[in-house]
Design an enzyme around this catalytic site. Structure first.
Site, PDB file in Angstrom:
ATOM      1  N   HIS A   1      25.589 -49.925 -56.886  1.00 42.98           N
ATOM      2  CA  HIS A   1      25.464 -50.407 -58.450  1.00 42.98           C
ATOM      3  C   HIS A   1      25.170 -49.624 -59.201  1.00 42.98           C
ATOM      4  O   HIS A   1      25.403 -48.391 -59.458  1.00 42.98           O
ATOM      5  CB  HIS A   1      23.391 -51.762 -57.983  1.00 42.98           C
ATOM      6  CG  HIS A   1      22.430 -50.332 -57.689  1.00 42.98           C
ATOM      7  ND1 HIS A   1      22.222 -49.317 -58.388  1.00 42.98           N
ATOM      8  CD2 HIS A   1      21.580 -50.297 -56.102  1.00 42.98           C
ATOM      9  CE1 HIS A   1      21.300 -48.894 -57.760  1.00 42.98           C
ATOM     10  NE2 HIS A   1      21.522 -49.757 -56.090  1.00 42.98           N
TER      11      HIS A   1
ATOM     12  N   HIS B   1      23.136 -46.132 -58.031  1.00 46.55           N
ATOM     13  CA  HIS B   1      24.410 -44.958 -57.112  1.00 46.55           C
ATOM     14  C   HIS B   1      25.373 -44.454 -58.605  1.00 46.55           C
ATOM     15  O   HIS B   1      25.480 -43.841 -58.117  1.00 46.55           O
ATOM     16  CB  HIS B   1      25.447 -46.049 -56.470  1.00 46.55           C
ATOM     17  CG  HIS B   1      23.917 -46.709 -55.524  1.00 46.55           C
ATOM     18  ND1 HIS B   1      24.261 -48.052 -55.670  1.00 46.55           N
ATOM     19  CD2 HIS B   1      23.371 -46.256 -54.776  1.00 46.55           C
ATOM     20  CE1 HIS B   1      23.254 -48.990 -54.202  1.00 46.55           C
ATOM     21  NE2 HIS B   1      22.950 -47.244 -54.240  1.00 46.55           N
TER      22      HIS B   1
ATOM     23  N   CYS C   1       7.428 -49.865 -43.517  1.00 42.95           N
ATOM     24  CA  CYS C   1       8.762 -50.523 -44.780  1.00 42.95           C
ATOM     25  C   CYS C   1       9.905 -51.365 -44.365  1.00 42.95           C
ATOM     26  O   CYS C   1      10.720 -50.058 -43.968  1.00 42.95           O
ATOM     27  CB  CYS C   1       8.534 -50.470 -45.461  1.00 42.95           C
ATOM     28  SG  CYS C   1       9.884 -51.467 -47.383  1.00 42.95           S
TER      29      CYS C   1
ATOM     30  N   CYS D   1      12.227 -48.992 -46.746  1.00 39.77           N
ATOM     31  CA  CYS D   1      12.665 -47.896 -46.674  1.00 39.77           C
ATOM     32  C   CYS D   1      12.996 -47.091 -45.781  1.00 39.77           C
ATOM     33  O   CYS D   1      13.390 -46.720 -45.494  1.00 39.77           O
ATOM     34  CB  CYS D   1      11.259 -47.546 -47.325  1.00 39.77           C
ATOM     35  SG  CYS D   1      10.389 -47.506 -48.985  1.00 39.77           S
TER      36      CYS D   1
ATOM     37  N   CYS E   1       4.907 -53.035 -49.610  1.00 36.30           N
ATOM     38  CA  CYS E   1       5.614 -51.387 -50.147  1.00 36.30           C
ATOM     39  C   CYS E   1       5.640 -50.896 -51.563  1.00 36.30           C
ATOM     40  O   CYS E   1       5.540 -51.642 -52.033  1.00 36.30           O
ATOM     41  CB  CYS E   1       6.294 -51.670 -49.623  1.00 36.30           C
ATOM     42  SG  CYS E   1       7.385 -50.282 -50.256  1.00 36.30           S
TER      43      CYS E   1
ATOM     44  N   HIS F   1       9.049 -51.848 -52.165  1.00 35.11           N
ATOM     45  CA  HIS F   1       9.440 -53.186 -52.584  1.00 35.11           C
ATOM     46  C   HIS F   1       9.139 -53.954 -52.887  1.00 35.11           C
ATOM     47  O   HIS F   1       9.420 -54.807 -53.213  1.00 35.11           O
ATOM     48  CB  HIS F   1      10.631 -52.924 -51.253  1.00 35.11           C
ATOM     49  CG  HIS F   1      11.517 -51.830 -50.766  1.00 35.11           C
ATOM     50  ND1 HIS F   1      11.464 -50.927 -50.423  1.00 35.11           N
ATOM     51  CD2 HIS F   1      12.969 -51.906 -51.554  1.00 35.11           C
ATOM     52  CE1 HIS F   1      12.594 -49.964 -50.144  1.00 35.11           C
ATOM     53  NE2 HIS F   1      13.574 -50.388 -50.979  1.00 35.11           N
TER      54      HIS F   1
ATOM     55  N   LYS G   1      12.134 -52.262 -64.326  1.00 35.06           N
ATOM     56  CA  LYS G   1      12.629 -52.028 -63.287  1.00 35.06           C
ATOM     57  C   LYS G   1      13.725 -52.680 -63.239  1.00 35.06           C
ATOM     58  O   LYS G   1      13.959 -53.861 -63.706  1.00 35.06           O
ATOM     59  CB  LYS G   1      12.248 -52.075 -61.712  1.00 35.06           C
ATOM     60  CG  LYS G   1      13.071 -51.114 -60.875  1.00 35.06           C
ATOM     61  CD  LYS G   1      12.142 -51.671 -59.604  1.00 35.06           C
ATOM     62  CE  LYS G   1      12.861 -50.973 -58.355  1.00 35.06           C
ATOM     63  NZ  LYS G   1      12.941 -51.458 -56.871  1.00 35.06           N
TER      64      LYS G   1
ATOM     65  N   LYS H   1      18.199 -58.382 -60.172  1.00 32.90           N
ATOM     66  CA  LYS H   1      18.799 -59.241 -60.851  1.00 32.90           C
ATOM     67  C   LYS H   1      17.838 -60.445 -60.880  1.00 32.90           C
ATOM     68  O   LYS H   1      18.295 -61.315 -61.980  1.00 32.90           O
ATOM     69  CB  LYS H   1      19.585 -59.825 -59.157  1.00 32.90           C
ATOM     70  CG  LYS H   1      20.906 -58.941 -59.354  1.00 32.90           C
ATOM     71  CD  LYS H   1      21.798 -59.245 -58.524  1.00 32.90           C
ATOM     72  CE  LYS H   1      23.056 -58.595 -58.235  1.00 32.90           C
ATOM     73  NZ  LYS H   1      22.673 -58.171 -57.080  1.00 32.90           N
TER      74      LYS H   1
HETATM   75  N1  MSP Z   1      20.428 -43.451 -48.339  1.00 36.56           N
HETATM   76  C1  MSP Z   1      19.559 -43.051 -48.281  1.00 36.56           C
HETATM   77  C2  MSP Z   1      19.466 -41.645 -49.593  1.00 36.56           C
HETATM   78  C3  MSP Z   1      19.907 -40.595 -47.990  1.00 36.56           C
HETATM   79  S1  MSP Z   1      19.436 -38.777 -48.961  1.00 36.56           S
HETATM   80  C4  MSP Z   1      20.049 -38.099 -47.779  1.00 36.56           C
HETATM   81  C5  MSP Z   1      18.767 -43.976 -50.282  1.00 36.56           C
HETATM   82  N2  MSP Z   1      20.235 -44.440 -50.959  1.00 36.56           N
HETATM   83  S2  MSP Z   1      19.844 -45.432 -51.791  1.00 36.56           S
HETATM   84  O1  MSP Z   1      21.649 -46.167 -51.530  1.00 36.56           O
HETATM   85  O2  MSP Z   1      18.978 -45.750 -51.773  1.00 36.56           O
HETATM   86  O3  MSP Z   1      20.094 -44.763 -53.287  1.00 36.56           O
HETATM   87  C6  MSP Z   1      19.084 -44.185 -53.718  1.00 36.56           C
HETATM   88  C7  MSP Z   1      19.617 -42.827 -54.878  1.00 36.56           C
HETATM   89  O4  MSP Z   1      20.218 -44.151 -55.835  1.00 36.56           O
HETATM   90  C8  MSP Z   1      18.024 -42.672 -55.627  1.00 36.56           C
HETATM   91  O5  MSP Z   1      17.856 -41.617 -55.161  1.00 36.56           O
HETATM   92  C9  MSP Z   1      19.229 -42.527 -57.344  1.00 36.56           C
HETATM   93  O6  MSP Z   1      19.917 -41.596 -56.752  1.00 36.56           O
HETATM   94  C10 MSP Z   1      19.979 -43.758 -57.269  1.00 36.56           C
HETATM   95  N3  MSP Z   1      19.659 -44.681 -58.081  1.00 36.56           N
HETATM   96  C11 MSP Z   1      19.476 -46.168 -57.489  1.00 36.56           C
HETATM   97  N4  MSP Z   1      18.874 -46.571 -58.665  1.00 36.56           N
HETATM   98  C12 MSP Z   1      18.630 -46.376 -59.623  1.00 36.56           C
HETATM   99  C13 MSP Z   1      18.423 -46.465 -60.147  1.00 36.56           C
HETATM  100  N5  MSP Z   1      17.727 -48.145 -61.112  1.00 36.56           N
HETATM  101  N6  MSP Z   1      18.201 -45.738 -61.338  1.00 36.56           N
HETATM  102  C14 MSP Z   1      18.668 -44.461 -61.249  1.00 36.56           C
HETATM  103  N7  MSP Z   1      19.121 -43.876 -60.098  1.00 36.56           N
HETATM  104  C15 MSP Z   1      18.567 -45.105 -58.706  1.00 36.56           C
HETATM  105  O7  MSP Z   1      18.152 -43.979 -50.418  1.00 36.56           O
END
Ligand code: MSP
Length: 501
Positions: free
Chosen positions: A18, A21, A126, A129, A144, A147, A297, A300
């Site tokens: 999304h 990422h 959680c 998490c 949490c 979440h 935040k 959906k």
């Molecule tokens: N798998 C763990 C990270 C392990 S690193 C050793 C994780 N994954 S995640 O898929 O949840 O990705 C989290 C990351 O995605 C956040 O730290 C950020 O970089 C990015 N983002 C997810 N949602 C976001 C927003 N709404 N806005 C900006 N970045 C965000 O956590």
């Protein structure tokens, strides 16, 4: 040659890619590209985090093996990279055998160094998490803080990591290296957490099988964060067949992460590296969150999600990259909306950069048959560009990506003003002013090239198209000077940022 190693978090495979990422990947890519332009030896790592309970649960719900789900979703993240024009040098998957072996090696050292013990853990957990929560962060109704789902009371026998014994070392690290965590407010947040007193943390799970086996106790797998964080280190050992890159790139210069995973990267991670006798990264940069148009935040159910693919399909990936770093100050939280993308696209990309490019090329075509006059550029403009490359580089060194882009964009605007001030169409009417017209055209051609080279990390495809039309594809910053005299002849250019509804 200096090396530069930059990473994104590795993304969980239990959800689809999304905007969040896409965001972290794009900003990291901007840094990687800029450092390549400096002639540095760059390694940019991204990938997927595939172990742990959330993935095991999602697979179970779908009636498939965790590996099957991981394969399917890792593929979607891998496919995301070229769509974002991410220039990652490797894509790590934590289910890679070489990763798992290396994790076992490093954590066995942590064990041998005496930083582990077996104990009973009970706490509020959680499952989303994959983390236990400490009392003071739990929301009302045992929910949490991230979440907002109900936490579960869990008790199990685990291997523990002696995080508490790193209290002093971590405080010293923060005192010695005030830029270990950036920006400053995140440094303060991490330090406050450390100062509040560190507790030992579980490092294995006994009830789970989807993970990396604990080598000294095969009934356990490592708690997913221990396996995940180590990706930054393990990847270098097997990214290139037969060539271990660890010496060349470790430690990382920048880990780029979102604020949701601050504690893991700014507290657990340095402690783990200390426990394994490994050098620590130079910086952890913690960025903010992209929010919906309503400032809430993205979710959906609220219908306020900005979909990266919708933006790419309508305006192209450069528009997405530009928008995210221009409209939201990198580091802070910021609202996003499709209307704001359109405004930036039309108001800045099309009307400012696109217009500067098309009128410069058109005038050289009209007045000089497409050949750039071989005269000196205007010294006034040369002076205004003199400090541009060092200024942009200094900002990017601090991951100040939005001010860096602004620094360049000021020059784009300056050049449009220069066209208005000089009015080449007037000069063209007067034979006696041919030399002035030569100088203006030369200045515009070269200055346009310089801003385009500098904009390449944000706008890679548009910049490459424009540089091709200028017949000067060199991307090196060493050549990004007005007196380099690179543009000799210009070619036709289709609109860089066409207008459409
Ligand atoms: N798998 C763990 C990270 C392990 S690193 C050793 C994780 N994954 S995640 O898929 O949840 O990705 C989290 C990351 O995605 C956040 O730290 C950020 O970089 C990015 N983002 C997810 N949602 C976001 C927003 N709404 N806005 C900006 N970045 C965000 O956590």
């Amino acid at each position: 040659m200096p090396s530069f190693y930059v990473t994104t978090p590795i993304y969980y495979v239990n959800a689809a890619p999304h905007m969040g990422h896409a965001y972290t990947t794009i900003v990291t890519d901007v840094m990687a590209r800029h450092h390549r332009q400096r002639g540095e030896d760059v390694f940019f790592l991204t990938g997927t985090d595939e172990h742990g309970e959330p993935v095991a649960d999602a697979a179970k719900a779908q009636g498939v093996e965790p590996k099957e789900l991981a394969d399917r979703n890792a593929e979607r993240f891998q496919a995301l990279m070229p769509r974002l024009e991410a220039s990652n040098d490797f894509f790590i998957r934590t289910s890679d055998d070489a990763h798992k072996r290396r994790v076992q090696e490093v954590l066995a050292r942590v064990h041998e160094n005496g930083h582990t013990y077996k104990g009973l853990y009970e706490g509020w957990y959680c499952p989303r998490c994959a983390d236990f929560k400490v009392e003071n962060e739990i929301l009302e109704g045992n929910r949490c803080p991230i979440h907002e789902i109900e936490l579960v009371r869990e008790q199990e026998e685990n291997w523990f990591f002696r995080l508490s014994s790193f209290q002093d070392d971590l405080e010293r690290l923060y005192a010695d290296r005030p830029d270990f965590v950036m920006p400053r407010e995140r440094y303060n947040e991490a330090l406050a957490f450390i100062r509040s007193g560190l507790q030992d943390i579980p490092m294995s799970r006994g009830r789970l099988t989807w993970g990396v086996e604990v080598p000294w106790d095969p009934d356990h797998v490592f708690y997913v964060w221990f396996d995940a964080l180590l990706n930054y280190y393990t990847a270098l050992s097997y990214a290139r067949d037969g060539d271990d890159l660890t010496e060349r790139f470790w430690p990382a210069n920048f880990h780029i992460i979102g604020k949701d995973i601050l504690r893991f990267h700014t507290v657990f991670w340095p402690a783990m590296l200390m426990a394994a006798d490994l050098p620590l990264p130079e910086h952890v940069f913690v960025h903010g969150f992209l929010l919906g148009a309503d400032g809430r935040k993205m979710s959906k159910s609220l219908g306020n999600v900005l979909d990266p693919f919708e933006v790419i399909d309508r305006w192209g990936v450069d528009a997405l990259r530009f928008y995210l770093l221009r409209d939201v100050t990198f580091g802070a939280d910021g609202a996003t909306s499709i209307d704001a993308v359109q405004t930036r696209y039309e108001g800045e990309l099309a009307n400012e950069l696109g217009n500067l490019a098309s009128r410069t090329i058109a005038m050289i075509g009209r007045y000089r048959d497409g050949v750039v006059p071989a005269v000196d550029p205007d010294p006034a403009v040369v002076a205004e560009f003199e400090e541009l490359v060092p200024a942009v580089s200094a900002l990017i060194d601090r991951a100040d990506l939005t001010p860096a882009l602004e620094e360049i964009w000021r020059r784009v605007r300056r050049l449009n003003r220069y066209v208005e001030e000089q009015a080449p169409w007037q000069l063209a009417k007067d034979e006696a002013r041919a030399a002035d017209l030569d100088c203006v055209l030369r200045t515009l051609a070269e200055a346009l090239r310089v801003v385009t080279v500098l904009l390449w990390p944000w706008l890679p495809s548009s910049a490459e198209r424009l540089l091709a039309a200028l017949g000067a594809e060199e991307l090196s910053l060493a050549e990004a000077r007005l007196d380099a005299g690179r543009v000799r002849e210009v070619a036709k250019l289709e609109p860089l940022f066409p207008k459409h509804s």
